[in-house]
Design an enzyme around this catalytic site. Sequence first.
Site, mmCIF file in Angstrom:
data_model
loop_
_atom_site.group_PDB
_atom_site.id
_atom_site.type_symbol
_atom_site.label_atom_id
_atom_site.label_comp_id
_atom_site.label_asym_id
_atom_site.label_seq_id
_atom_site.Cartn_x
_atom_site.Cartn_y
_atom_site.Cartn_z
ATOM 1 N N GLU A 166 4.845 6.894 9.429
ATOM 2 C CA GLU A 166 3.438 6.858 9.030
ATOM 3 C C GLU A 166 2.945 5.434 8.822
ATOM 4 O O GLU A 166 1.792 5.107 9.135
ATOM 5 C CB GLU A 166 3.243 7.681 7.751
ATOM 6 C CG GLU A 166 1.782 7.916 7.375
ATOM 7 C CD GLU A 166 1.131 6.785 6.579
ATOM 8 O OE1 GLU A 166 -0.111 6.739 6.518
ATOM 9 O OE2 GLU A 166 1.874 5.940 6.024
ATOM 10 N N ASP A 194 9.106 6.734 5.246
ATOM 11 C CA ASP A 194 9.211 5.306 5.535
ATOM 12 C C ASP A 194 8.349 4.493 4.576
ATOM 13 O O ASP A 194 7.380 4.991 4.001
ATOM 14 C CB ASP A 194 8.821 5.012 6.982
ATOM 15 C CG ASP A 194 7.384 5.412 7.329
ATOM 16 O OD1 ASP A 194 6.948 6.498 6.884
ATOM 17 O OD2 ASP A 194 6.710 4.652 8.047
#
Length: 374
Positions: free
Chosen positions: A141, A80
């Site tokens: 994350e 991400d």
Amino acid sequence: MSPIDLEAMLQGISRWVAIESPTRETADVNRMIDAVARDVDGTSIAVERIPGKEGLGDSLILRAGPQNDRPGILVMSHVDTVHPLGSIARDLPMRREGDKFFGPGVYDMKGGAYLALEAFRRVAASGAATQPLTFLFTPDEEIGSPTTRGLIEELGAKASAVLVTEPARDGGKIVTGRKGVGRFDVHVEGRPAHSGSRHEDGRSAIREAARQILAIEGMTDYPRGVTTTVGMLAGGTAANVIPQHARFSVDLRVVEPLDGEVYKAKILGLKAADPDIRITVVGDMNRPPYKKTAAVEGLFLKARAIAAEIGIDLQDVPLTGGGSDGNFTAALGVPTLDGLGVDGDGAHTLHEHALVSSIVPRTQLMERLLTSLR
């Protein structure tokens, strides 16, 4: 092993960067997970896909080397990014300018994730691994890993060493310590009133929030390694109404675990100066501090010796303010090295870029770590 093909690496990184994957865009994050899975299709690498939770994307676990009960090496990357969809078309077009390769997420951390996967594939194909190798790709994350922390800790607890592909620092230095991170949301509720005719009846939530923000920002203690930041603020309903509501976020960074508990208690214990105003605080320490322990130092020295064999003078940054998934494994007492991704600059900015010249050496380093760490 065969030489590393830089142009092929750049093509692979470009494919990944072209898949824009902001954390909350679940379908796009899963497209990145699909891309990782495709890139190991037809190899000896075992693939396990973990469905996402709480509306976020999936995780992917890759396994190679001998599969036994011996503690092995865990590599961790996230797919991400923080850049919104459309960044490539608008603000951060993917391009190469000399040694700089620009694109959303190329530095943090698709470049590092891709080079680590290339090293993982090469080691798996060669059969050179002498211990179990596990590679975890996660989807969340950038928002603190709320749905994957348990998986990270589960896999980390079985490892003898953890390698994290966050970007390199200060010209190629790796990370051997990070501050712990706390995140909190504060809601201030006052009493609305007409700001012209009934001003005295109102109790301003924004005024109280301003008092609290100054108090929170005043908790910062640089010598102690503690910082407190109010990074987002919202409130009010109209220009002529005493505001009933105000909300703001608090970011806490600490070096010592005890300070995390001390400052968490201070923030959760905020009290209004006005008894007619109510304050509600929710939050916790999101990532524990990642300390440069003797075990981490020992792993770093091993890695430094391995790097020297391929002509890399590996240095470290003993402490950085940003958190990562390495915080979780380091807090378990598992020796962890971070910042093993590409060199470059501009994480989370519109000039984010990787240095092309770092790609091959960092791939070689990861490959050697996977085959030489004991």
